[in-house]
Design an enzyme around this catalytic site. Structure first.
Site, short mmCIF file in Angstrom:
data_model
loop_
_atom_site.label_atom_id
_atom_site.label_comp_id
_atom_site.label_asym_id
_atom_site.label_seq_id
_atom_site.Cartn_x
_atom_site.Cartn_y
_atom_site.Cartn_z
N CYS A 123 -9.41 -2.96 3.03
CA CYS A 123 -8.11 -2.84 2.36
C CYS A 123 -8.13 -1.54 1.58
O CYS A 123 -9.07 -0.74 1.71
CB CYS A 123 -7.78 -4.05 1.50
SG CYS A 123 -8.80 -4.27 0.03
N CYS A 197 -4.52 -4.75 4.82
CA CYS A 197 -3.55 -4.00 4.02
C CYS A 197 -2.84 -3.02 4.94
O CYS A 197 -3.50 -2.32 5.72
CB CYS A 197 -4.30 -3.28 2.90
SG CYS A 197 -3.39 -1.98 2.07
N CYS A 204 -7.33 3.75 8.07
CA CYS A 204 -8.67 3.39 8.57
C CYS A 204 -8.97 4.17 9.85
O CYS A 204 -8.23 4.06 10.84
CB CYS A 204 -8.74 1.90 8.82
SG CYS A 204 -10.38 1.32 9.32
#
Length: 256
Positions: A123, A197, A204
């Site tokens: 997250c 998230c 990411c």
């Protein structure tokens, strides 16, 4: 008068449509936006939206506004509702087919000497959602899965509600844990990478070893009171419990 025994249960009527079944199958693995489902099932957006509305009306799918840009919505398969609907469907055919549900599914076994399945939760701040998921996966698998978490922009410390909620609701103590940056685990090998998230999903990076990716669109509980924080932890716990059979049946990559 129509004999109700001749009318298929609501779940069957909803799920039997080929396109709706495709959508359910895709959403079983990850939360998606409409445009992503359009690409995955190769059907027009208006048709996808129509069938998603039917699935939402039937209570099988929910939608949450993306916290990344506030314009998109992520669609999520309610696995608890699906499990109950499937059980009720079997029972409507014959009483012997109505199994007692046990969502606390069996944790994956690890053969002697085998590498443990590795799962990374990501997250933004690594202060609430991802450490909760990490702790719950470790708890439910009794350490048989190597669970980790990280943040794309980690906070200095865990959110004040994270430790007490885990301790009170699940008997888990992570008071000695601290948020870490995604870069700190970049060289490690994972079988699954799960973002919790919407912002972290966009930030990411890809991993060279191509782990299985999934996204859980869970709103940030940082501004919620303790009750709201507890609801977020319960939602994550449900998703973790239904993740267990995925870990059990997914292909384990050989050690490098």
């Amino acid at each position: 008068m129509v004999d109700q025994r001749q009318v298929p249960p609501p779940f069957v009527r909803l799920a039997a449509h080929p396109l709706r079944w495709q959508l359910l199958t895709e959403l079983a693995g990850s939360d998606y936006r409409v445009r992503e489902l359009v690409r995955l099932v190769d059907q027009p957006q208006n048709l996808i939206s129509y069938h998603l509305r039917l699935l939402r009306d039937g209570g099988l799918v929910t939608a949450t506004r993306s916290s990344f840009d506030g314009r998109d919505s992520y669609y999520h398969l309610d696995l608890e509702r699906c499990a109950k609907a499937l059980a009720a469907t079997g029972g409507s055919l014959h009483p012997a087919l109505h199994p007692a549900l046990d969502p606390a599914l069996r944790p994956p076994a690890t053969a002697a000497g085998a590498r443990r399945i590795a799962v990374l939760f990501v997250c933004t701040g690594n202060s609430a959602r991802s450490p909760i998921a990490e702790a719950l996966l470790r708890h439910h698998t009794q350490g048989r899965v190597r669970a980790s978490s990280a943040g794309t922009r980690p906070k200095p410390q865990l959110h004040p509600h994270t430790t007490p909620v885990l301790r009170k609701a699940f008997g888990i103590d992570i008071s000695g844990q601290h948020p870490q940056h995604l870069d700190q685990v970049a060289r490690r090998r994972f079988d699954h990478v799960i973002t919790l998230c919407d912002k972290a999903r966009e930030a990411c990076h890809e991993f060279d070893h191509h782990p299985r990716r999934a996204h859980w669109s869970i709103p940030d509980p940082a501004t919620a009171d303790i009750a709201g924080f507890q609801r977020t932890a319960t939602d994550i716990d449900t998703r973790i419990r239904y993740l267990l059979p995925v870990l059990t049946t997914s292909h384990r990559r050989p050690q490098p």
